[in-house]
Design a protein around this motif. Structure first.
Motif, mmCIF file in Angstrom:
data_model
loop_
_atom_site.group_PDB
_atom_site.id
_atom_site.type_symbol
_atom_site.label_atom_id
_atom_site.label_comp_id
_atom_site.label_asym_id
_atom_site.label_seq_id
_atom_site.Cartn_x
_atom_site.Cartn_y
_atom_site.Cartn_z
ATOM 1 N N VAL A 204 0.831 -1.199 0.000
ATOM 2 C CA VAL A 204 0.000 0.000 0.000
ATOM 3 C C VAL A 204 0.868 1.252 0.000
ATOM 4 N N VAL A 205 1.885 1.242 0.857
ATOM 5 C CA VAL A 205 2.764 2.407 0.950
ATOM 6 C C VAL A 205 3.461 2.677 -0.375
ATOM 7 N N VAL A 206 3.972 1.613 -0.988
ATOM 8 C CA VAL A 206 4.655 1.782 -2.271
ATOM 9 C C VAL A 206 3.671 2.305 -3.315
ATOM 10 N N ALA A 207 2.461 1.763 -3.306
ATOM 11 C CA ALA A 207 1.463 2.205 -4.284
ATOM 12 C C ALA A 207 1.140 3.679 -4.088
ATOM 13 N N VAL A 211 1.706 6.550 -6.908
ATOM 14 C CA VAL A 211 0.644 7.404 -7.441
ATOM 15 C C VAL A 211 1.030 8.873 -7.277
ATOM 16 N N GLN A 212 1.559 9.215 -6.097
ATOM 17 C CA GLN A 212 1.955 10.609 -5.873
ATOM 18 C C GLN A 212 3.062 11.027 -6.834
ATOM 19 N N THR A 215 1.591 11.520 -10.335
ATOM 20 C CA THR A 215 0.852 12.775 -10.419
ATOM 21 C C THR A 215 1.817 13.932 -10.612
ATOM 22 N N ARG A 216 2.881 13.891 -9.813
ATOM 23 C CA ARG A 216 3.879 14.951 -9.886
ATOM 24 C C ARG A 216 4.548 14.968 -11.247
ATOM 25 N N ALA A 217 4.909 13.767 -11.714
ATOM 26 C CA ALA A 217 5.579 13.678 -13.014
ATOM 27 C C ALA A 217 4.655 14.210 -14.107
ATOM 28 N N VAL A 268 -10.511 4.515 -1.331
ATOM 29 C CA VAL A 268 -9.761 4.752 -2.564
ATOM 30 C C VAL A 268 -10.726 4.965 -3.723
ATOM 31 N N GLY A 269 -11.722 4.081 -3.804
ATOM 32 C CA GLY A 269 -12.672 4.168 -4.909
ATOM 33 C C GLY A 269 -13.407 5.499 -4.923
#
Lengths: 413, 511
Positions: A204-207, A211-212, A215-217, A268-269
């Protein structure tokens, strides 16, 4: 197109000086809820001498509050659209009763019974959504009537008695834990912990970090201003630490509770829906300015209608969880749940006038109340009036803060 | 008719981004009926709000001298205490309460906190006789027509021992009979020594009733004159005359095919189903052409536009819409947008924008489906689009994530325009596109409108400012009381000729 100033991830982690990229405006209103949550936890951790954060207690908090959190997700969406739902407590009871009759008395297989109960929730929501959206009766009235109606339905189904016990599968959804798929792992002085849970936590942490990062990229690729690297890292690391801590504690007690998995999926959904889906945008548009939304081609009535259908389904889900947890569907189940769900949404930063609110905020608001409940219980404040007093003051303070900050923003114009 | 009851000196009132009043002077003599004339937005209502304390002392500059004292009203109660009562265009009556209750609302005839109903109703009956209204004082206001409600407002003013009565467009919503009765009543009040200030668009009434007339234009006093020395033409030229140099960008249109034809369009009021707001309107818009729609307040301009835009206003709408030669049915806003029609609303804060959201979400609001696949919005693409508009429309904001409510009026208007341009319309209806924004931003908006026309869009501009229509439009329709009363090419149009057409209906029915 001229490129907006961009801070790339490669730069030093020092705060930017004159080439200030995105202004790091510390939005008190956005972050206030999380700060309040942190303060609540710290206060009660100190007052309970650490018991609050003990493995078993953390697990209890989540399981005890799970159905309120499910309701809060639906409620915050309805509040964002500028409406309210007072009937969810009664719908919880009716859904639990229906599920109990099907599973216990009629021996319908539990997956089918759950499905039928969720459909029942949808029908209930459609009923209320019709009156609110298409007939034009204020939601307050429609759902006040629904509160009585569906309580009546509950009594009609159950008579004056409770029905139980529930099948094992339904009980474990509410109360149970994931099986230890991979056995235990030693954590030194912390003792043994479930390996699978820890792996799940790490995933979960890696995911989240991925995602963050993406988004930044994406923002950088589109020449958009981004947070400076240090803030970005902080925003990645802080939640990661919290999640890992939570997971380790839970893994040390028993494994992850099933309801936590369910909640995680829902959060999340629904966060994705509110942030990224057309439907989610339309909820905010309707609540922010009804006329502007109408004149922008948003099918306002349909949006409101489906929000109530959604609320009905989530209420039915909460009803199953609650009944499964008590192992009994009773006629008074779900009393005043609507108030807890509404309070969670408002403490979590939803605006009374609509247009503002977040799923994560409502969840946090619900957790703040759970921590207050639990922490005061641990301290020996078992009288309901003590807990209610504190919760009432917290709700008032949260909305007062919202009104105050809005007035200040209006004055600053 | 000798002494001066009111002197307003050097009144300046600024709203964010606009100077609504600039060094305005007004002198009213005791016992006269004084008319204030001006175009929409000239500052008439603002001036009256300053006088009555709606805008309290300190929010404006200048002095109000009333009955010899410099007054510093901090609210409407202060001014009413001194005998200044304002009756707004939108009547402020509680419709479910009785006439008597309304008259004494906030001024209840009570003894130790308990209302004395006999005294209330008797006093109300006496006031009703004074204004010539033969209703019983216990009748709920909701049962009265607009004309009678207006009389109740005046009775309410009389109950406050009014010395200076201000009426904002008192006859705008009245039929001829009610108007005549109201004007008679005002003459009677004048004879009793009550001073009246009337804001009116109906020039025949102004000529008929007032002793003196003051003209406001662009927030400035133009002149004050005895009515005996005036003609309607002179008032019109005072209202409209101003320099028109360099306020509008040069533009040579390339006019193409017909884009939208409105045929025999009739719309009824949703609140008064027997009242037609738009009557048998025929109107044609062509690609590349900027068409103006001129009309006074209440002429039915917005009602026409909104009813065409997906029937978003009015009931019993009849008529045909022909888009690119084919009849279309635009029964909802969505359908109208899908047919390539866009409508930027008159009141952008109430109807155009979600003020608590940021620029990008407002820009994408009407065309969100263009940014989405499978129901999911591409956030990066949305930001890119918004950023493009930010630079092409010159929206002054730190980023597309700035909250729209904090932008200036001009920038808000650019966001509204961006939103509609993003839907890629063929027909753009712009309702008061430059209301409440400063001169510099207006020029930018005009440039954008020209650019849109050059891209082949058909544009309909609704505006209360005649110079604006003359400055940017290629052709102008005039609307009066829901009917098209004229269609004038720009070359042949003057402010005077337009104003005459805009007031045509009104003057025809005048006695």
């Amino acid at each position: 197109m001229t490129a907006a100033p961009v801070q790339t991830g490669k730069g030093p982690a020092a705060p930017p000086a004159d080439k200030a990229p995105r202004k790091v405006n510390f939005d008190l209103k956005e972050s206030g809820i999380f700060i309040a949550f942190a303060i609540t936890i710290v206060v009660f951790t100190i007052l309970t001498e650490g018991v609050l954060l003990s493995p078993q207690n953390l697990s209890n908090i989540i399981v005890q509050q799970s159905y309120i959190l499910v309701l809060a997700i639906g409620m915050v969406l309805i509040i964002i659209a500028g409406h309210i739902d007072l009937s969810v407590g009664s719908v919880v009871a009716a859904a639990g009763a229906l599920a109990a009759v099907m599973m216990v008395d009629m021996n319908i297989p539990w997956p089918l019974a759950v499905l039928i109960t969720l459909v029942f929730g949808a029908v209930v929501g459609a009923w209320q959504g019709y009156w609110v959206a298409y007939f034009g009766i204020p939601a307050f009235i429609v759902t006040l009537a629904g509160m009585l109606l569906f309580r009546a339905v509950t009594y009609a189904i159950l008579g004056n008695q409770g029905i139980g016990p529930f099948p094992e599968a339904v009980r474990s959804l509410a109360n149970g834990f994931l099986p230890g798929f991979l056995g235990n792992v030693g954590l030194g002085t912390l003792g043994g912990a479930d390996l699978f849970s820890i792996i799940a936590g790490v995933v979960v942490v890696v995911a989240m970090a991925f995602v963050q990062y993406r988004t930044r990229a994406g923002r950088i690729r589109y020449n958009q201003a981004v947070d400076p690297a240090w803030l970005f890292l902080l925003k990645v690391i802080l939640p990661a630490v919290i999640v890992i801590f939570l997971v380790v504690q839970l893994a040390r007690f028993r494994n992850l509770p099933w309801v936590l998995v369910l909640l995680a999926v829902l959060v999340v959904g629904y966060t994705l829906v509110t942030n990224r889906a057309v439907f989610g945008r339309q909820i905010y548009a309707v609540g922010g300015n009804l006329q502007a939304a109408t004149l922008s081609g948003v099918k306002v009535k349909s949006v409101v209608f489906w929000l109530f259908v959604n609320m009905g389904v989530l209420s039915a889900l909460a009803g199953i969880i609650f009944a499964g947890r008590l192992n009994l569907a009773g006629p008074t189940a779900g009393n005043s749940f609507e108030l807890d769900a509404i309070a969670a949404a408002f403490i979590g930063g939803a605006a009374v006038q609509g247009g503002v609110g977040r799923v994560v905020g409502a969840i946090t608001g619900g957790l703040i109340m759970a921590v207050i409940n639990n922490g005061m219980g641990l301290m020996g404040a078992t009288k309901p009036q003590q807990v209610m007093l504190v919760k009432g003051l917290v709700l008032l303070a949260a909305v007062a803060f919202d009104v105050y900050s809005k007035r200040r923003a209006a004055g600053a114009k | 008719m000798s002494d001066t009851i009111l002197r307003m000196r050097g009144i300046t009132k600024t709203f964010p981004g606009v100077k609504a009043l600039q060094d305005v002077n007004l002198e009213v003599r005791r016992g006269e009926i004084h008319s204030i004339c001006g175009e929409n937005g000239a500052g008439k209502s603002t001036l009256m709000k300053v006088l009555s304390g709606v805008y309290p002392h300190g929010t404006y500059e200048g002095d109000i001298e009333y009955e010899g004292d410099i007054c510093r009203f901090s609210g409407i109660r202060d001014s009413e205490h001194r005998g200044i009562v304002i009756i707004h265009q939108e009547l402020a009556l509680a419709s479910n309460l009785s006439i008597a209750e309304n008259i004494f609302l906030g001024n209840e005839q009570a003894k130790r906190g308990w209302i004395d109903w006999n005294k209330t109703n008797a006093a109300a009956d006496a006031l009703l006789r004074r204004v010539g209204l033969s209703e019983r004082s216990v009748t709920p206001v909701i049962e009265l027509g607009v004309g009678k409600q207006q009389l109740v407002e005046i009775a309410k003013a009389l109950s406050k021992e009014v010395k200076l009565l201000i009426l904002d467009e008192p006859t705008a919503a009245l039929n001829d009979e009610d108007s005549a009765h109201l004007l008679d009543l005002l003459r009677g009040l004048r004879d009793e020594g009550i001073t009246c200030v009337i804001i009116s668009h109906k020039l025949n009434e102004v000529m008929g009733i007032s002793d003196r007339v003051t003209i406001l234009r662009d927030g400035k006093t133009i002149w004050t004159e005895e009515t005996a020395n005036l003609t309607e033409e002179k008032i019109i030229s005072g209202m409209v005359g101003r320099d028109m140099d360099h306020r509008y960008p040069e533009h040579t249109p390339t006019i193409g095919e017909e884009a939208l034809r409105i045929e025999d369009w009739t719309v009824y009021s949703p609140t008064q189903p027997d009242r037609a707001l738009v009557r048998n309107v025929n109107l044609t818009l062509r690609r590349g052409e900027i068409v103006g729609l001129a009309g006074l307040m209440g002429a039915g301009r917005t009602e026409l536009a909104m009813s065409v835009f997906g029937r978003s206003y009015g009931i019993n709408i009849s008529g045909r819409l022909i888009k690119d030669g084919k009849e279309i049915k635009a029964r909802s806003v969505r359908e109208a947008i899908d047919h390539g029609i866009a409508y930027a609303t008159e009141d952008r804060k109430r109807y155009g924008l979600n003020l608590i959201e940021d620029i990008k979400r407002n820009v994408s609001a009407a065309g969100l489906s263009k940014l989405a696949s499978g129901g999911w919005v591409d956030g990066n693409e949305e930001r890119r689009v918004a950023d493009e508009f930010r630079s092409s429309m010159n929206i002054k904001a730190p980023s597309v994530e700035s909250v729209v409510g904090k932008l200036s009026g001009g920038n808000q208007q650019k966001v509204v325009l961006s939103k509609w341009i993003f839907t890629d319309p063929d027909v753009l209806i712009l309702d008061e596109p430059t209301r409440g924004i400063d001169v510099g931003a207006k020029y930018e908006i005009y440039t954008i409108i020209n650019r849109l026309a050059d891209e082949g869009k058909a544009i309909l501009v609704i505006s209360s400012e005649l110079p604006e229509l003359l400055g940017i439009c290629d052709r102008i329709y005039t609307l009066s009381a829901g009917r098209i009363t004229g269609e004038v090419p720009r070359a042949e149009a003057t402010q005077e000729s337009l104003m005459t057409l805009m007031t045509k209906e009104v003057q025809e029915v005048a006695p």
